[in-house]
Design a protein around this motif. Structure first.
Motif, PDB file in Angstrom:
ATOM      1  N   ASP A 186      -1.537 -48.257-126.467  1.00 32.83           N
ATOM      2  CA  ASP A 186      -0.183 -47.937-126.024  1.00 32.83           C
ATOM      3  C   ASP A 186       0.531 -49.253-125.737  1.00 32.83           C
ATOM      4  O   ASP A 186       0.123 -49.999-124.837  1.00 32.83           O
ATOM      5  CB  ASP A 186      -0.200 -47.064-124.774  1.00 32.83           C
ATOM      6  CG  ASP A 186      -0.515 -45.608-125.086  1.00 32.83           C
ATOM      7  OD1 ASP A 186      -0.619 -45.280-126.277  1.00 32.83           O
ATOM      8  OD2 ASP A 186      -0.652 -44.818-124.135  1.00 32.83           O
ATOM      9  N   LEU A 187       1.577 -49.524-126.495  1.00 31.05           N
ATOM     10  CA  LEU A 187       2.304 -50.776-126.338  1.00 31.05           C
ATOM     11  C   LEU A 187       3.270 -50.662-125.164  1.00 31.05           C
ATOM     12  O   LEU A 187       4.007 -49.679-125.040  1.00 31.05           O
ATOM     13  CB  LEU A 187       3.074 -51.088-127.626  1.00 31.05           C
ATOM     14  CG  LEU A 187       3.596 -52.520-127.773  1.00 31.05           C
ATOM     15  CD1 LEU A 187       2.437 -53.494-127.932  1.00 31.05           C
ATOM     16  CD2 LEU A 187       4.528 -52.620-128.964  1.00 31.05           C
ATOM     17  N   GLY A 188       3.278 -51.692-124.315  1.00 35.30           N
ATOM     18  CA  GLY A 188       4.146 -51.682-123.149  1.00 35.30           C
ATOM     19  C   GLY A 188       5.520 -52.254-123.427  1.00 35.30           C
ATOM     20  O   GLY A 188       5.891 -52.541-124.568  1.00 35.30           O
ATOM     21  N   ARG A 189       6.265 -52.431-122.362  1.00 43.49           N
ATOM     22  CA  ARG A 189       7.649 -52.900-122.445  1.00 43.49           C
ATOM     23  C   ARG A 189       7.744 -54.342-121.976  1.00 43.49           C
ATOM     24  O   ARG A 189       6.853 -54.866-121.304  1.00 43.49           O
ATOM     25  CB  ARG A 189       8.536 -52.026-121.562  1.00 43.49           C
ATOM     26  CG  ARG A 189       8.514 -50.567-121.946  1.00 43.49           C
ATOM     27  CD  ARG A 189       9.205 -49.720-120.896  1.00 43.49           C
ATOM     28  NE  ARG A 189      10.594 -50.116-120.697  1.00 43.49           N
ATOM     29  CZ  ARG A 189      11.368 -49.646-119.731  1.00 43.49           C
ATOM     30  NH1 ARG A 189      10.868 -48.790-118.851  1.00 43.49           N
ATOM     31  NH2 ARG A 189      12.615 -50.038-119.628  1.00 43.49           N
ATOM     32  N   ARG A 190       8.854 -54.960-122.323  1.00 45.59           N
ATOM     33  CA  ARG A 190       9.139 -56.304-121.824  1.00 45.59           C
ATOM     34  C   ARG A 190       9.931 -56.215-120.523  1.00 45.59           C
ATOM     35  O   ARG A 190      10.787 -55.351-120.363  1.00 45.59           O
ATOM     36  CB  ARG A 190       9.952 -57.090-122.869  1.00 45.59           C
ATOM     37  CG  ARG A 190       9.207 -57.343-124.167  1.00 45.59           C
ATOM     38  CD  ARG A 190      10.164 -57.849-125.237  1.00 45.59           C
ATOM     39  NE  ARG A 190      11.108 -56.803-125.639  1.00 45.59           N
ATOM     40  CZ  ARG A 190      12.217 -57.030-126.336  1.00 45.59           C
ATOM     41  NH1 ARG A 190      12.532 -58.265-126.697  1.00 45.59           N
ATOM     42  NH2 ARG A 190      13.014 -56.029-126.663  1.00 45.59           N
ATOM     43  N   GLY A 191       9.614 -57.120-119.610  1.00 50.12           N
ATOM     44  CA  GLY A 191      10.413 -57.228-118.399  1.00 50.12           C
ATOM     45  C   GLY A 191      10.204 -56.137-117.383  1.00 50.12           C
ATOM     46  O   GLY A 191      11.049 -55.948-116.498  1.00 50.12           O
ATOM     47  N   THR A 192       9.098 -55.412-117.443  1.00 51.47           N
ATOM     48  CA  THR A 192       8.845 -54.375-116.445  1.00 51.47           C
ATOM     49  C   THR A 192       8.064 -54.970-115.271  1.00 51.47           C
ATOM     50  O   THR A 192       7.412 -56.002-115.402  1.00 51.47           O
ATOM     51  CB  THR A 192       8.046 -53.210-117.050  1.00 51.47           C
ATOM     52  OG1 THR A 192       6.843 -53.716-117.636  1.00 51.47           O
ATOM     53  CG2 THR A 192       8.851 -52.493-118.110  1.00 51.47           C
ATOM     54  N   PRO A 193       8.116 -54.311-114.109  1.00 49.92           N
ATOM     55  CA  PRO A 193       7.415 -54.845-112.941  1.00 49.92           C
ATOM     56  C   PRO A 193       5.904 -54.887-113.147  1.00 49.92           C
ATOM     57  O   PRO A 193       5.341 -54.097-113.925  1.00 49.92           O
ATOM     58  CB  PRO A 193       7.770 -53.844-111.835  1.00 49.92           C
ATOM     59  CG  PRO A 193       8.981 -53.144-112.302  1.00 49.92           C
ATOM     60  CD  PRO A 193       8.891 -53.110-113.790  1.00 49.92           C
ATOM     61  N   LEU A 194       5.273 -55.811-112.485  1.00 51.06           N
ATOM     62  CA  LEU A 194       3.831 -55.934-112.329  1.00 51.06           C
ATOM     63  C   LEU A 194       3.106 -56.544-113.528  1.00 51.06           C
ATOM     64  O   LEU A 194       2.227 -57.397-113.355  1.00 51.06           O
ATOM     65  CB  LEU A 194       3.185 -54.570-112.014  1.00 51.06           C
ATOM     66  CG  LEU A 194       3.672 -53.867-110.752  1.00 51.06           C
ATOM     67  CD1 LEU A 194       3.006 -52.499-110.610  1.00 51.06           C
ATOM     68  CD2 LEU A 194       3.389 -54.713-109.528  1.00 51.06           C
ATOM     69  N   LEU A 195       3.441 -56.136-114.742  1.00 48.29           N
ATOM     70  CA  LEU A 195       2.639 -56.519-115.899  1.00 48.29           C
ATOM     71  C   LEU A 195       3.299 -57.618-116.730  1.00 48.29           C
ATOM     72  O   LEU A 195       4.520 -57.755-116.750  1.00 48.29           O
ATOM     73  CB  LEU A 195       2.390 -55.301-116.789  1.00 48.29           C
ATOM     74  CG  LEU A 195       1.698 -54.117-116.112  1.00 48.29           C
ATOM     75  CD1 LEU A 195       1.617 -52.949-117.079  1.00 48.29           C
ATOM     76  CD2 LEU A 195       0.317 -54.497-115.610  1.00 48.29           C
ATOM     77  N   HIS A 196       2.448 -58.369-117.435  1.00 45.01           N
ATOM     78  CA  HIS A 196       2.956 -59.333-118.402  1.00 45.01           C
ATOM     79  C   HIS A 196       3.532 -58.593-119.609  1.00 45.01           C
ATOM     80  O   HIS A 196       3.158 -57.453-119.898  1.00 45.01           O
ATOM     81  CB  HIS A 196       1.829 -60.260-118.858  1.00 45.01           C
ATOM     82  CG  HIS A 196       1.283 -61.122-117.759  1.00 45.01           C
ATOM     83  ND1 HIS A 196       1.945 -62.218-117.271  1.00 45.01           N
ATOM     84  CD2 HIS A 196       0.134 -61.030-117.041  1.00 45.01           C
ATOM     85  CE1 HIS A 196       1.239 -62.777-116.309  1.00 45.01           C
ATOM     86  NE2 HIS A 196       0.130 -62.073-116.143  1.00 45.01           N
ATOM     87  N   ASN A 197       4.410 -59.269-120.333  1.00 43.46           N
ATOM     88  CA  ASN A 197       4.953 -58.686-121.564  1.00 43.46           C
ATOM     89  C   ASN A 197       3.841 -58.479-122.583  1.00 43.46           C
ATOM     90  O   ASN A 197       2.833 -59.193-122.572  1.00 43.46           O
ATOM     91  CB  ASN A 197       6.018 -59.601-122.159  1.00 43.46           C
ATOM     92  CG  ASN A 197       7.299 -59.607-121.356  1.00 43.46           C
ATOM     93  OD1 ASN A 197       7.539 -58.727-120.543  1.00 43.46           O
ATOM     94  ND2 ASN A 197       8.130 -60.607-121.584  1.00 43.46           N
ATOM     95  N   PRO A 198       4.029 -57.524-123.510  1.00 46.02           N
ATOM     96  CA  PRO A 198       3.068 -57.400-124.612  1.00 46.02           C
ATOM     97  C   PRO A 198       2.963 -58.719-125.378  1.00 46.02           C
ATOM     98  O   PRO A 198       3.959 -59.432-125.556  1.00 46.02           O
ATOM     99  CB  PRO A 198       3.670 -56.301-125.500  1.00 46.02           C
ATOM    100  CG  PRO A 198       4.615 -55.569-124.623  1.00 46.02           C
ATOM    101  CD  PRO A 198       5.128 -56.548-123.621  1.00 46.02           C
ATOM    102  N   GLN A 199       1.749 -59.029-125.816  1.00 47.08           N
ATOM    103  CA  GLN A 199       1.515 -60.248-126.583  1.00 47.08           C
ATOM    104  C   GLN A 199       1.779 -59.969-128.068  1.00 47.08           C
ATOM    105  O   GLN A 199       1.225 -59.023-128.629  1.00 47.08           O
ATOM    106  CB  GLN A 199       0.068 -60.705-126.398  1.00 47.08           C
ATOM    107  CG  GLN A 199      -0.329 -61.914-127.207  1.00 47.08           C
ATOM    108  CD  GLN A 199       0.379 -63.170-126.750  1.00 47.08           C
ATOM    109  OE1 GLN A 199       0.440 -63.447-125.561  1.00 47.08           O
ATOM    110  NE2 GLN A 199       0.921 -63.920-127.692  1.00 47.08           N
ATOM    111  N   ARG A 200       2.620 -60.781-128.682  1.00 42.31           N
ATOM    112  CA  ARG A 200       2.781 -60.664-130.138  1.00 42.31           C
ATOM    113  C   ARG A 200       1.523 -61.155-130.837  1.00 42.31           C
ATOM    114  O   ARG A 200       0.855 -62.087-130.364  1.00 42.31           O
ATOM    115  CB  ARG A 200       3.970 -61.490-130.602  1.00 42.31           C
ATOM    116  CG  ARG A 200       5.324 -60.814-130.453  1.00 42.31           C
ATOM    117  CD  ARG A 200       6.412 -61.781-130.818  1.00 42.31           C
ATOM    118  NE  ARG A 200       7.646 -61.134-131.203  1.00 42.31           N
ATOM    119  CZ  ARG A 200       8.734 -61.790-131.594  1.00 42.31           C
ATOM    120  NH1 ARG A 200       8.720 -63.112-131.649  1.00 42.31           N
ATOM    121  NH2 ARG A 200       9.820 -61.140-131.921  1.00 42.31           N
ATOM    122  N   VAL A 201       1.207 -60.550-131.982  1.00 40.17           N
ATOM    123  CA  VAL A 201       0.060 -60.976-132.782  1.00 40.17           C
ATOM    124  C   VAL A 201       0.497 -61.161-134.224  1.00 40.17           C
ATOM    125  O   VAL A 201       1.577 -60.706-134.632  1.00 40.17           O
ATOM    126  CB  VAL A 201      -1.096 -59.949-132.701  1.00 40.17           C
ATOM    127  CG1 VAL A 201      -1.555 -59.763-131.261  1.00 40.17           C
ATOM    128  CG2 VAL A 201      -0.695 -58.607-133.309  1.00 40.17           C
TER     129      VAL A 201
END
Length: 464
Positions: A186-201
């Motif tokens: 499940d891909l997350g969002r950018r700029g949301t609280p607590l978590l780092h942004n998804p890493q591009r690959v």
């Protein structure tokens, strides 16, 4: 190499994808199907991947629709390794023990409904199966390639969805040729609280991507806070309660973090807030344990707020008697309770006691799958069935889509551009989404693929 889609194909729940080469059989995720109790049970009882002959499982994260049937897989004969991140291992342990309890409760409930002479229904699995399957978890930190065999290499990257969630990069040898597979989980969002942004690959030969919100744009964070304040203030004026079904993992912690921000800014209405979920309390403790994995903004907050998962007026409810007492409580309050789709857990009892009061508000803050009670409430059906009772839906229903931990169309577009920057994608498969969102996502993805993206259905296999 063959890929067979055994869950989250043409739907959102039950993530399971089987990869087979001339030497290996690997399962990506092993989630529970969720929805109508009997229909979901039929799906969850039967595996189509020959568990005894699997070489391993790669687990993207610890949500139930991705990890929840691992004990069932063990019960059916699987004994191989399960690879995941360290945080996912800790959360999975808690989630699966809770799930075993739910399975046992469901079996007791169904047996009460059947005639005495009918065959007894057994839980999908029990606590002993969970204890054994947890022993199979093998942790791999983010960003490091690991040689799992002479034919298989694995690396996890941050997915930004929940604590421990991972994008999986696989290099696998089939008939002498190496192929690269990327699975978003499940891909997350950018700029949301607590978590780092998804890493591009980098691009790959095969991409398997989720598509839950591939057809929409989430509102900005400030809009969410404005709506949340308005909803809580409305309940306070009416003397009503706000019932908030929330997944114990991820969504509850993010929601509390938002409430904490409002409190610190002096903008939180002065009504009590209860977290009525022992599981949520345990998961929040894991977030505290893995605080080093959380984002820079969280660590800046710690300089002035020693616990961003608590604030005056917030109380975690433990016992069942305390939970039951909330339904007799007078005056305004908010209760955050599992499950997020209203299919089980304490929130169902809060809905039973609260849906018929027009002063109350049901606040939905997560995805509601088809055929769930949560979806029927979201669609504002005039009468809904709760614990075998037909209940008139008179309470207000509000939906805050912006709290979703899933990428939206703009996040996907940004992430797909990273895939296309160097080599693009040979073949793409779009899963974990309803038809409309999957089709929309295929249009976003098409320009980086050698072939038009495929939206597989349950049980379909593809040679790649």
């Amino acid at each position: 190499m063959k890929i067979t889609f055994l869950g989250a194909a043409g739907e959102v729940t039950g993530s399971q994808h089987l990869i087979e080469t001339d030497r290996l059989r690997i399962l990506l995720d092993c989630g529970l199907f969720q929805g109508h109790r009997l229909e979901a049970r039929r799906k969850n009882e039967k595996f189509h991947c020959d568990p005894k002959n699997l070489d391993g499982v790669i687990l993207s994260h610890a949500h139930a629709d991705h990890c929840g049937n691992l004990p069932g897989l063990y019960k059916a004969g699987f004994r191989g390794p399960i690879f995941c991140t360290p945080a996912t291992a800790d959360v999975t342990d808690i989630m699966l023990h809770d799930s075993a309890h739910i399975q046992e409760e469901d079996a007791r409930y169904l047996n009460r409904k059947h005639p005495p002479d009918a065959p007894r229904i057994l839980p999908l699995y029990n606590d002993d199966h969970v204890t054994e399957v947890v022993k199979l978890l093998e942790t791999i930190p983010y960003g490091e390639w690991h040689e799992l065999s002479k034919d298989l290499r694995l690396r996890f990257q941050e997915a930004g969805h929940i604590l421990g969630s991972a994008i999986t990069e696989i290099e696998i040898r089939d008939k002498g040729d190496w192929k690269r597979i990327v699975f978003t989980g499940d891909l997350g969002r950018r700029g949301t609280p607590l978590l780092h942004n998804p890493q591009r690959v980098e691009g790959c030969d095969v991409l398997i991507t989720e598509s839950t919100y591939g057809n929409r744009i989430h509102p900005p964070e400030d809009d969410i806070k404005t709506q949340l304040k308005a909803i809580l203030n409305r309940a306070a004026r009416r003397g009503g309660r706000v019932i908030i079904p929330a997944f114990s993992l991820g969504r509850t912690q993010t929601f509390i973090y938002f409430l904490n921000e409002l409190h610190n800014a002096g903008e939180l209405p002065s009504i009590p807030v209860f977290v009525d979920s022992p599981l949520s309390y345990e998961i929040t403790s894991i977030y505290r344990k893995h605080a080093s994995s959380l984002d820079a903004a969280f660590h800046r907050r710690l300089q002035s707020d020693r616990d961003p998962f608590s604030f005056p007026g917030l109380r975690y409810i433990g016992s069942q008697s305390e939970s039951m007492g909330l339904n007799q409580r007078k005056g305004s309050f908010a209760v955050i309770s599992a499950s997020g789709m209203c299919e089980a857990g304490r929130v169902v009892h809060h809905l039973l006691h609260g849906l018929q009061d027009p002063n109350n508000i049901v606040l939905l803050i997560g995805y509601q799958a088809e055929n769930t009670l949560g979806r029927r409430i979201q669609e504002r059906m005039p009468v809904v069935r709760v614990l075998d009772q037909d209940i008139e839906l008179l309470a207000d229903v509000e939906v805050l889509q912006g709290l979703s931990a899933h990428a939206d169309a703009e996040d996907f577009k940004w992430w797909f551009e990273g895939l296309g920057a160097v080599r693009g994608v040979g073949r793409a498969f779009i899963v974990h989404g309803e038809q409309e969102s999957a089709v929309a996502l295929s249009q976003l993805l098409d320009h980086v693929c050698d072939e038009p993206p495929t939206i597989p259905q349950f049980g379909e296999s593809f040679e790649v």
